[in-house]
Write an enzyme that holds these catalytic residues in place. Structure first.
Site, PDB file in Angstrom:
ATOM      1  N   SER A 202      -3.170   8.819  -3.722  1.00 34.57           N
ATOM      2  CA  SER A 202      -3.635   8.040  -2.575  1.00 34.57           C
ATOM      3  C   SER A 202      -3.897   8.872  -1.332  1.00 34.57           C
ATOM      4  O   SER A 202      -4.684   8.474  -0.483  1.00 34.57           O
ATOM      5  CB  SER A 202      -2.628   6.938  -2.252  1.00 34.57           C
ATOM      6  OG  SER A 202      -1.349   7.485  -2.031  1.00 34.57           O
ATOM      7  N   HIS A 230      -6.107   3.401  -6.679  1.00 32.70           N
ATOM      8  CA  HIS A 230      -7.319   4.052  -6.166  1.00 32.70           C
ATOM      9  C   HIS A 230      -8.267   4.476  -7.284  1.00 32.70           C
ATOM     10  O   HIS A 230      -9.273   5.141  -7.020  1.00 32.70           O
ATOM     11  CB  HIS A 230      -6.945   5.262  -5.306  1.00 32.70           C
ATOM     12  CG  HIS A 230      -6.095   4.890  -4.132  1.00 32.70           C
ATOM     13  ND1 HIS A 230      -6.620   4.528  -2.915  1.00 32.70           N
ATOM     14  CD2 HIS A 230      -4.735   4.781  -4.017  1.00 32.70           C
ATOM     15  CE1 HIS A 230      -5.617   4.231  -2.081  1.00 32.70           C
ATOM     16  NE2 HIS A 230      -4.479   4.374  -2.734  1.00 32.70           N
ATOM     17  N   LYS A 261      -8.134  -2.336  -2.473  1.00 32.95           N
ATOM     18  CA  LYS A 261      -8.986  -1.156  -2.287  1.00 32.95           C
ATOM     19  C   LYS A 261     -10.409  -1.545  -2.729  1.00 32.95           C
ATOM     20  O   LYS A 261     -11.072  -2.314  -2.051  1.00 32.95           O
ATOM     21  CB  LYS A 261      -8.452   0.044  -3.071  1.00 32.95           C
ATOM     22  CG  LYS A 261      -6.936   0.168  -3.110  1.00 32.95           C
ATOM     23  CD  LYS A 261      -6.313   0.601  -1.823  1.00 32.95           C
ATOM     24  CE  LYS A 261      -4.814   0.789  -1.979  1.00 32.95           C
ATOM     25  NZ  LYS A 261      -4.045   0.528  -0.798  1.00 32.95           N
TER      26      LYS A 261
HETATM   27  C1  LIG Z   1      -1.105   4.318  -5.055  1.00 30.52           C
HETATM   28  C2  LIG Z   1      -0.780   2.996  -4.451  1.00 30.52           C
HETATM   29  N1  LIG Z   1      -0.054   2.114  -5.156  1.00 30.52           N
HETATM   30  C3  LIG Z   1       0.256   0.909  -4.650  1.00 30.52           C
HETATM   31  C4  LIG Z   1      -0.150   0.519  -3.407  1.00 30.52           C
HETATM   32  C5  LIG Z   1       0.227  -0.834  -2.865  1.00 30.52           C
HETATM   33  O1  LIG Z   1      -0.863  -1.674  -2.915  1.00 30.52           O
HETATM   34  P1  LIG Z   1      -1.113  -2.860  -1.840  1.00 30.52           P
HETATM   35  O2  LIG Z   1      -1.327  -2.200  -0.504  1.00 30.52           O
HETATM   36  O3  LIG Z   1      -2.335  -3.494  -2.347  1.00 30.52           O
HETATM   37  O4  LIG Z   1       0.080  -3.722  -1.846  1.00 30.52           O
HETATM   38  C6  LIG Z   1      -0.934   1.379  -2.645  1.00 30.52           C
HETATM   39  C7  LIG Z   1      -1.392   0.975  -1.295  1.00 30.52           C
HETATM   40  O5  LIG Z   1      -1.439   1.684  -0.352  1.00 30.52           O
HETATM   41  C8  LIG Z   1      -1.247   2.657  -3.169  1.00 30.52           C
HETATM   42  O6  LIG Z   1      -1.970   3.533  -2.466  1.00 30.52           O
END
Ligand SMILES: Cc1ncc(COP(=O)(O)O)c(C=O)c1O
Length: 417
Positions: A202, A230, A261
């Site tokens: 991320s 992502h 995303k």
């Molecule tokens: C790699 C990763 N997993 C999980 C999440 C969590 O997702 P959400 O923001 O949709 O709750 C994010 C969000 O920033 C992320 O970047």
């Protein structure tokens, strides 16, 4: 200072700065945010007054948005907005309950079918957020005496899931398969283990080394989970994600994705075999005890899946833009790490310099995100840039000119060797 003004920056509203005690004493001691606000360098919770477009308005200032995860530019798509509005008309603004009890609509089930098909798994389960998906899945699956083996740069919600589980957490160096092999060798061969990696990381924007990881998992009797927050919509045929990109869908036991995303809404999902999904449905606590994803979000994601299938040029445009911008940064001499996605970091180093560079870019009219500890280890601070299908070449060239000025000002440009 008048008695009704606040702490150092006057940003705490009209209440006097209080000395909190007892359990709140730590709140009084935490002054870093106020210090940053006082010198105008607080980079968080900026209020965006417009939609999540390639240009946004912040505090009345028009800015080029290079910090959004809406990779396919779907949050503002007319068809998706219309689908969301129609779902509100039909089902109302919320479900008033968890999926487990009164919060399951036909569109939740339809979406689960579509997502399972997209990533090539038997079944899927939709959660209120991506964060809750990961905490719920890990905590439900990993029990006492079992191991969860994660990449050091995995997202915070996986770590929270580990903390909630009764299992033992083991971390391997980022994308370092030799270290993973060594860490696996230290675990008793008969112990149950789940290896977890991001598909696309991320912050760094690099892609996991899935073929080697899967080989090590099989050799050590471990199961594999990919957090593809992502990767969905970005990698693989039709945006099916990282496992599909490598042709390894059958080798990845759990595929997690989020709607926040590429899919332009909010919510998350896990896809796996029928048996595993059936178990999670009855043991993943955020699924059972948190209100279900709203009709507006679920309908938006269903429409986003249609648009993704019918407008494949979006994925192509996003990749063209990512390559153009990264190529421009590399030519200027920035260190962009191992990025191979629409997420492009510019490695800056320490936090002060990173904030100063963020401020420079802000004044130039560019919205980017500074990534500071605890998001990254100290000394690895970066400016995180993300590009979407919606950016035009003119916008990106305009940005590169301003980044060149910033690179010079902060002495970050090294000629390409
Ligand atoms: C790699 C990763 N997993 C999980 C999440 C969590 O997702 P959400 O923001 O949709 O709750 C994010 C969000 O920033 C992320 O970047």
């Amino acid at each position: 200072m008048d008695s009704m003004s606040s702490g150092p920056s006057g940003t705490l509203g009209t209440f006097p700065a209080q000395q909190e005690s007892g359990i709140f004493e730590k709140c009084t001691r935490f002054t870093r945010a106020d210090e940053l606000k006082a010198c105008g360098l607080y980079p968080y919770q900026r209020v965006i007054e417009t939609g999540q477009d390639t240009e946004v308005t912040v505090n009345g200032q028009r800015m080029l948005m290079l910090g959004s995860n809406s990779y396919l530019e779907l949050t503002t798509h007319p068809r998706i907005k219309a689908a969301s509005a129609a779902a509100i008309q039909k089902y109302g603004s919320g479900c008033a309950g968890s999926r487990f009890l009164n919060g399951t609509l036909p569109i939740h089930l339809e979406l689960e079918r579509r997502l399972a098909d997209l990533v090539g798994k038997e079944a899927a389960l939709v959660f209120p957020t991506g964060f809750q998906t990961n905490t719920g899945v890990v905590a439900a699956l990993v029990h006492q005496g079992e191991y969860v083996v994660v990449d050091k740069y995995i997202h915070a919600c996986i770590l929270d899931g580990c903390a909630l589980s009764q299992g033992t957490l083991v971390r391997f160096n980022h994308n370092d398969m030799a270290d993973l092999e060594e860490k696996l060798a230290r675990i008793a061969p008969e112990a149950n283990k789940l290896i977890i990696t991001d598909g696309v990381f991320s912050m760094e924007g690099d892609i996991c080394r899935l073929p080697e990881l899967v080989r090590l998992a099989r050799a050590n009797g471990a199961q594999v989970m990919v957090d593809d927050a992502h990767g969905i919509g970005v990698l693989g045929p039709g945006g099916a994600g990282t496992a599909a990109h490598f042709g390894l869908t059958g080798q990845v036991d759990l595929i997690m994705g989020t709607f926040s995303k590429s899919l332009g809404a909010i919510g998350g999902f896990i896809a796996a075999s029928e048996r595993v999904i059936n178990y999670l449905m009855h043991f993943a606590r955020p699924f059972m005890f948190s209100a279900s994803a709203s009709p507006a979000s679920v309908a938006a994601v269903l429409a986003a899946l249609d648009v993704m299938a019918e407008e494949p040029e979006r994925i192509r445009r996003m990749w063209d833009n990512a390559r153009f911008l990264k190529g421009g940064f590399d030519e200027l001499g920035f260190d962009t790490g191992q990025s191979d996605s629409p997420i492009i970091p510019i490695m800056v180093g320490d936090a002060e310099r990173c904030l100063a560079m963020w401020d420079f870019l802000r004044k130039e009219g560019i919205f980017v995100n500074p990534v500071l500890p605890p998001g990254v280890p100290p000394g690895r601070c970066m400016i995180r840039i993300s590009v979407t299908a919606g950016h035009t070449r003119e916008q990106l060239s305009w940005a590169l000119e301003r980044f060149a000025k910033a690179g010079q000002a902060f002495d970050l440009l090294r000629p390409m060797s």
